[in-house]
Design a protein around this motif. Structure first.
Motif, PDB file in Angstrom:
ATOM      1  N   GLY A  32      45.722  33.445  45.045  1.00 48.93           N
ATOM      2  CA  GLY A  32      44.506  33.223  45.816  1.00 48.93           C
ATOM      3  C   GLY A  32      43.375  32.570  45.049  1.00 48.93           C
ATOM      4  N   LYS A  69      45.163  27.678  43.502  1.00 51.67           N
ATOM      5  CA  LYS A  69      46.103  26.771  42.814  1.00 51.67           C
ATOM      6  C   LYS A  69      46.720  25.770  43.790  1.00 51.67           C
ATOM      7  CE  LYS A  69      48.890  29.969  41.265  1.00 51.67           C
ATOM      8  NZ  LYS A  69      48.285  31.258  41.684  1.00 51.67           N
ATOM      9  N   GLY A 121      56.360  29.713  45.225  1.00 50.72           N
ATOM     10  CA  GLY A 121      56.084  30.510  46.419  1.00 50.72           C
ATOM     11  C   GLY A 121      56.597  29.806  47.673  1.00 50.72           C
ATOM     12  N   PHE A 173      60.961  41.784  47.439  1.00 54.63           N
ATOM     13  CA  PHE A 173      59.973  41.697  46.358  1.00 54.63           C
ATOM     14  C   PHE A 173      58.686  41.069  46.880  1.00 54.63           C
ATOM     15  CE2 PHE A 173      64.054  41.550  44.094  1.00 54.63           C
ATOM     16  CZ  PHE A 173      63.862  42.538  43.138  1.00 54.63           C
ATOM     17  N   GLN A 204      55.449  42.050  44.833  1.00 57.92           N
ATOM     18  CA  GLN A 204      55.993  42.074  43.465  1.00 57.92           C
ATOM     19  C   GLN A 204      56.589  40.725  43.101  1.00 57.92           C
ATOM     20  OE1 GLN A 204      58.877  45.163  43.885  1.00 57.92           O
ATOM     21  NE2 GLN A 204      57.363  46.791  43.739  1.00 57.92           N
ATOM     22  N   GLY A 214      52.349  28.169  40.509  1.00 53.55           N
ATOM     23  CA  GLY A 214      52.980  29.484  40.704  1.00 53.55           C
ATOM     24  C   GLY A 214      54.165  29.735  39.783  1.00 53.55           C
ATOM     25  N   ARG A 240      55.102  32.591  35.716  1.00 53.49           N
ATOM     26  CA  ARG A 240      54.264  33.739  36.018  1.00 53.49           C
ATOM     27  C   ARG A 240      54.523  34.881  35.047  1.00 53.49           C
ATOM     28  NH1 ARG A 240      53.452  32.598  41.785  1.00 53.49           N
ATOM     29  NH2 ARG A 240      51.883  33.943  42.674  1.00 53.49           N
ATOM     30  N   GLN A 252      59.514  33.496  31.713  1.00 53.69           N
ATOM     31  CA  GLN A 252      59.584  32.231  32.468  1.00 53.69           C
ATOM     32  C   GLN A 252      59.015  31.073  31.642  1.00 53.69           C
ATOM     33  OE1 GLN A 252      57.819  32.608  36.405  1.00 53.69           O
ATOM     34  NE2 GLN A 252      58.925  34.509  36.834  1.00 53.69           N
ATOM     35  N   ASP A 277      52.160  39.091  52.818  1.00 56.49           N
ATOM     36  CA  ASP A 277      51.693  39.551  51.508  1.00 56.49           C
ATOM     37  C   ASP A 277      50.206  39.264  51.289  1.00 56.49           C
ATOM     38  OD1 ASP A 277      52.113  36.824  51.241  1.00 56.49           O
ATOM     39  OD2 ASP A 277      53.106  36.957  49.295  1.00 56.49           O
ATOM     40  N   ARG A 280      49.408  42.553  44.088  1.00 57.57           N
ATOM     41  CA  ARG A 280      49.640  41.237  43.473  1.00 57.57           C
ATOM     42  C   ARG A 280      48.648  40.968  42.346  1.00 57.57           C
ATOM     43  NH1 ARG A 280      49.369  37.479  48.465  1.00 57.57           N
ATOM     44  NH2 ARG A 280      49.965  35.825  47.052  1.00 57.57           N
TER      45      ARG A 280
HETATM   46  P1  ADP Z   1      49.914  32.596  45.824  1.00 55.03           P
HETATM   47  O1  ADP Z   1      49.896  31.414  46.743  1.00 55.03           O
HETATM   48  O2  ADP Z   1      49.128  33.727  46.363  1.00 55.03           O
HETATM   49  O3  ADP Z   1      49.582  32.242  44.427  1.00 55.03           O
HETATM   50  P2  ADP Z   1      52.733  32.306  45.809  1.00 55.03           P
HETATM   51  O4  ADP Z   1      52.863  31.667  47.127  1.00 55.03           O
HETATM   52  O5  ADP Z   1      52.759  31.448  44.616  1.00 55.03           O
HETATM   53  O6  ADP Z   1      51.409  33.170  45.817  1.00 55.03           O
HETATM   54  O7  ADP Z   1      53.868  33.414  45.629  1.00 55.03           O
HETATM   55  C1  ADP Z   1      54.168  34.357  46.644  1.00 55.03           C
HETATM   56  C2  ADP Z   1      55.175  35.360  46.122  1.00 55.03           C
HETATM   57  O8  ADP Z   1      56.381  34.686  45.726  1.00 55.03           O
HETATM   58  C3  ADP Z   1      54.748  36.130  44.878  1.00 55.03           C
HETATM   59  O9  ADP Z   1      53.954  37.245  45.186  1.00 55.03           O
HETATM   60  C4  ADP Z   1      56.119  36.508  44.279  1.00 55.03           C
HETATM   61  O10 ADP Z   1      56.702  37.582  44.960  1.00 55.03           O
HETATM   62  C5  ADP Z   1      56.943  35.272  44.551  1.00 55.03           C
HETATM   63  N1  ADP Z   1      56.866  34.297  43.420  1.00 55.03           N
HETATM   64  C6  ADP Z   1      56.371  33.031  43.472  1.00 55.03           C
HETATM   65  N2  ADP Z   1      56.462  32.421  42.262  1.00 55.03           N
HETATM   66  C7  ADP Z   1      57.031  33.331  41.430  1.00 55.03           C
HETATM   67  C8  ADP Z   1      57.370  33.334  40.041  1.00 55.03           C
HETATM   68  N3  ADP Z   1      57.140  32.265  39.260  1.00 55.03           N
HETATM   69  N4  ADP Z   1      57.939  34.452  39.527  1.00 55.03           N
HETATM   70  C9  ADP Z   1      58.167  35.534  40.295  1.00 55.03           C
HETATM   71  N5  ADP Z   1      57.862  35.605  41.592  1.00 55.03           N
HETATM   72  C10 ADP Z   1      57.305  34.523  42.163  1.00 55.03           C
END
Ligand code: ADP
Ligand code: ZN
Length: 210
Positions: free
Chosen positions: A10, A13, A32, A52, A57, A85, A88, A92, A158, A167
């Protein structure tokens, strides 16, 4: 140019990644979005990831590392890319380093937790094309309808308040150490996320130019 955007969920990015796409013509790769597409399509990977994601998570490292390695081999990534994303977690980031991909810059967008919780509750995404909007800060032309494709705008599961807190906790514990990781490699620039999206974009562009 090979870039990474860091920041809390949020922090904006995705929005800034779109701006970099516009200016530099390199693709933005969002783990994501890739994961959400897999969930929607009901693939094996999607089934694995869903529980997850719904709980706020992180998806296991080996799943997302596999996704990114495959995606970066595609032709459109030849001249660079922006990772939104990913990484993380430290494993990784280490996997990216070990695969010999040389990242030029890492831009970290900093936004205080209180501002994040406020923003996330207003976030809406297109159910068809995954474009993202905000009921106050980034309104679509027509309420509830995607500007790009006419799809219905919905709230992500989420983005519910309890999940946002989970998160954020995960971010501080697992992702924030990456600032130190990339700072030691001399690649990190920190940008303070502004109220106004355009002001943040100006700071991000400046970070990429120096
Ligand atoms: P945001 O837009 O809020 O930054 P994302 O859309 O990037 O969130 O990610 C949504 C969900 O997808 C995360 O909460 C996680 O569960 C999963 N996710 C995304 N990228 C990763 C990553 N690099 N490693 C682990 N989980 C990930
Ligand atoms: Zn759309």
């Amino acid at each position: 140019m090979k870039l990474i955007l860091l920041g809390a969920p949020g922090a904006g990015k995705g929005t800034q990644a779109e701006k970099i796409v516009e200016k530099y013509g390199i693709p933005a790769i969002s783990t994501g979005n890739i994961l959400r597409a897999a969930v929607k399509d009901g693939t094996e990977m999607g089934l694995k990831a869903k529980s997850f994601m719904d709980a706020g998570q992180l998806v296991p490292d080996e799943v997302v590392i596999g996704i990114i390695k495959d995606r970066l081999k595609e032709k459109d990534c030849e001249n660079g890319f922006i990772l939104d994303g990913f990484p993380r977690t430290i494993p990784q980031a280490q996997a990216l380093l070990d695969s010999g991909i040389d990242i030029d810059k890492v831009v970290d967008i900093e936004v205080p937790d209180e501002a994040i919780t406020k923003r996330m509750s207003g976030r809406r995404v297109c159910s068809k094309c995954a474009n993202s909007y905000h009921i106050e800060y980034k309104k679509p032309k027509v309420d509830g309808v995607c500007d790009a494709c006419g799809g219905e705008l919905i709230q992500r599961k989420d983005d519910a308040p309890e999940t946002v807190l989970a998160r954020l906790a995960e971010y501080h514990q697992m992702t924030e150490p990456l600032k130190d990781f990339y700072s030691k490699l001399g690649k990190l620039t920190v940008v303070e996320g502004q109220e106004d999206v355009a002001d943040t974009t100006a700071l991000v562009y400046a970070a990429l130019e120096d």
